[in-house]
Design an enzyme around this catalytic site. Structure first.
Site, short mmCIF file in Angstrom:
data_model
loop_
_atom_site.label_atom_id
_atom_site.label_comp_id
_atom_site.label_asym_id
_atom_site.label_seq_id
_atom_site.Cartn_x
_atom_site.Cartn_y
_atom_site.Cartn_z
N ASP A 300 33.62 43.47 38.85
CA ASP A 300 32.62 43.31 37.79
C ASP A 300 31.23 43.18 38.40
OD1 ASP A 300 34.45 43.45 35.81
OD2 ASP A 300 34.68 41.29 35.55
N TYR A 369 41.27 36.95 45.71
CA TYR A 369 40.02 36.43 45.12
C TYR A 369 39.74 35.01 45.57
CZ TYR A 369 40.49 40.21 41.69
OH TYR A 369 40.60 41.41 41.08
N TYR A 442 42.94 40.04 34.88
CA TYR A 442 41.60 39.56 34.53
C TYR A 442 41.50 38.11 35.01
CZ TYR A 442 41.33 43.69 31.57
OH TYR A 442 41.31 44.97 31.10
#
Ligand SMILES: [Zn+2]
Length: 505
Positions: A300, A369, A442
């Site tokens: 993103d 992440y 997500y």
């Protein structure tokens, strides 16, 4: 029908010696020493003036190749190619594509009908009696062009497009359409208007599907002696398509992956794709908009990508260069770094086959992440224990509200392979969580739950609201392209590299 009978008849029809050999199905080197080839095939070539049909400029070009194989025309083609500044390309190989007018194909068919009339069942009705012009051109012209340009043949090299034409082309094609109309359906299998392509002609315009009588309503059998030969319409060059791969690290939280335009207006000034392409394109002598950028996934706008970076590849058509020396790769990497928004390393040339690495298995890849999260209350040991899940868990995600406008709504299961959390040493309400997840998860929604649309979520697991402040991609599960350190190869040039750091608070 002896070979001699065949050749005598072809000669009578005005067919050149190269084409005569085509009708004797000569292959490869047999076109080099034609005299010897004729001897081997028991054909006598008379000693009259016709002997050097290909050498002397003649009043009338060959009936079947329209002069394509005459030395005169070959020289014209080579001269035109050499005038095209082929040296602008750093490439030692060439491919050649001949674009021939349709009337050449019509003439081959006419000669086929003529041979059937003359020799009856000795001539096949479903397989053409000659070596097709395109094939013969490859055997004869390609080696000569390669030799004259001092290049070797390789279809992946510089592509030389040679466009041939003939003054009668339009007339003949109009008549061809009439034949087609009379015999074949004007619609193809999909109900669209049938276009007469080369492949269509090869399939339909053969004696088993079309009678000589029908053909003769528009054309003559055998084809008439032509008054003019082929003309050289145009020669164009296009450079090889090359591929440059590397890894990028995204250091900005205000940068989109590709140009982000909403209702004709740019939302973000720049993008990863544009920074990389505008730096690299000039070095390959290619316009920026011709280059195709792809990467192994994307992040993103507000997510950084650190660690070793994300693999990407550029497809560069019509390239002026085919190599990328380390020094130049480094120069590009340094130029990109000046953007202060991304950095690039491991820049290198790869092959088309290497693209499978980036284009397949995206769904199966693991993502690494680091999320910076905030709670309303100081974090307890109990919360940390609940978020410490080395064996992971499965979640169900309904398309997040924030992307609903561009993705269809559907629930999907995703694997979270492991999570580990610790408290920021300056702020007891701030959590840092490392997450390994399946591609396509997500993460923001995994943290806060998206109003129950992602279950379970970190919020539901710890039983209290938790929000995400910042997210970094810290690893991509793809060991490609190769780890090439352009900096170290270049005599230890010391460069300050932004390191893979923990997220900023
Ligand atoms: Zn010929």
């Amino acid at each position: 029908m002896s070979n001699q009978d065949l050749i005598d008849y072809l000669k009578e029809c005005g067919v050149c010696q190269v084409c005569q050999l085509r009708y004797l199905k000569a292959r490869g080197s047999e076109y080099k020493d034609m005299k010897e080839s004729f001897q081997k095939l028991n054909v006598e070539i008379s000693n009259n003036e016709d002997e050097s049909l290909t050498k002397k400029p003649r009043l009338n070009p060959c009936t079947t190749c329209l002069g394509l194989f005459s030395e005169e025309f070959q020289q014209e083609i080579i001269q035109k190619i050499t005038s095209c500044n082929i040296d602008q390309f750093e490439c030692q190989t060439i491919g050649i594509a001949l674009s021939m007018p349709m009337l050449l194909q019509i003439r081959q068919l006419s000669m086929w009908f003529a041979l059937i009339r003359k020799f009856g069942s000795k001539i096949d009705e479903d397989r053409s009696p000659d070596v097709p012009l395109k094939e013969a051109a490859k055997l004869i012209l390609n080696p000569i062009i390669c030799q004259q340009l001092n290049k070797t043949y390789n279809s992946e090299g510089i592509l030389i497009n040679v466009f041939l034409d003939h003054p009668d082309e339009l007339d003949d094609v109009a008549r061809l359409l009439k034949v087609n109309e009379a015999v074949f359906s004007m619609k193809n299998a999909r109900g669209k208007k049938q276009l007469i392509t080369r492949a269509y002609m090869e399939k339909m315009f053969i004696p088993t599907k079309l009678s000589a009588e029908t053909f003769e309503k528009q054309f003559t059998i055998p084809c008439p002696i032509p008054s003019s030969g082929l003309t050289l319409k145009e020669v164009t060059l296009s450079g090889p398509c090359v591929f440059v791969a590397g890894r990028y690290r995204k250091l900005s939280r205000k940068l989109s992956h590709s140009p982000w335009v909403l209702q004709g207006k740019r939302v973000m000034e720049d993008s990863i794709q544009e920074i990389i392409i505008r730096t690299i394109a000039p070095h390959f002598g290619v316009d920026e908009d011709k280059i195709i950028f792809s990467s192994s996934g994307r992040e993103d706008v507000d997510v950084r990508c650190l660690g070793r970076g994300r693999p990407f590849v550029l497809e560069i058509p019509n390239s002026k260069r085919i190599t990328l020396p380390n020094a130049l790769a480094l120069q590009m990497e340094l130029e990109i770094e000046k953007s202060a928004q991304i950095s690039v390393n491991n820049l290198q040339m790869v092959t088309r086959d290497d693209l499978v690495h980036i284009k397949t298995g995206e769904e199966k890849k693991k993502k690494f992440y680091r999320a910076l999260c905030v709670l309303e209350r100081p974090i307890t040991v109990e919360v940390l224990k609940k978020l410490d899940m080395p064996n992971g868990f499965e979640i169900e995600q309904i398309t997040p509200i924030r992307v609903l406008h561009r993705r269809p709504l559907h629930p999907r299961p995703r694997m979270i392979y492991s999570t580990k959390a610790w408290v920021d040493n300056k702020n007891p309400k701030i959590l840092i969580i490392d997450i390994i997840s399946q591609a396509g998860t997500y993460i923001k929604e995994l943290v806060h739950g998206d109003f129950g649309r992602t279950t379970p979520s970190f919020a539901s697991i710890i039983g209290q609201p938790i929000d995400i402040i910042a997210l970094d991609v810290v690893g991509i599960d793809l060991d490609w392209p190769a780890d090439i350190d352009n900096r170290n190869i270049n005599n230890n040039i010391k460069i300050e590299v932004v390191d893979s750091v923990a997220v900023e608070a």
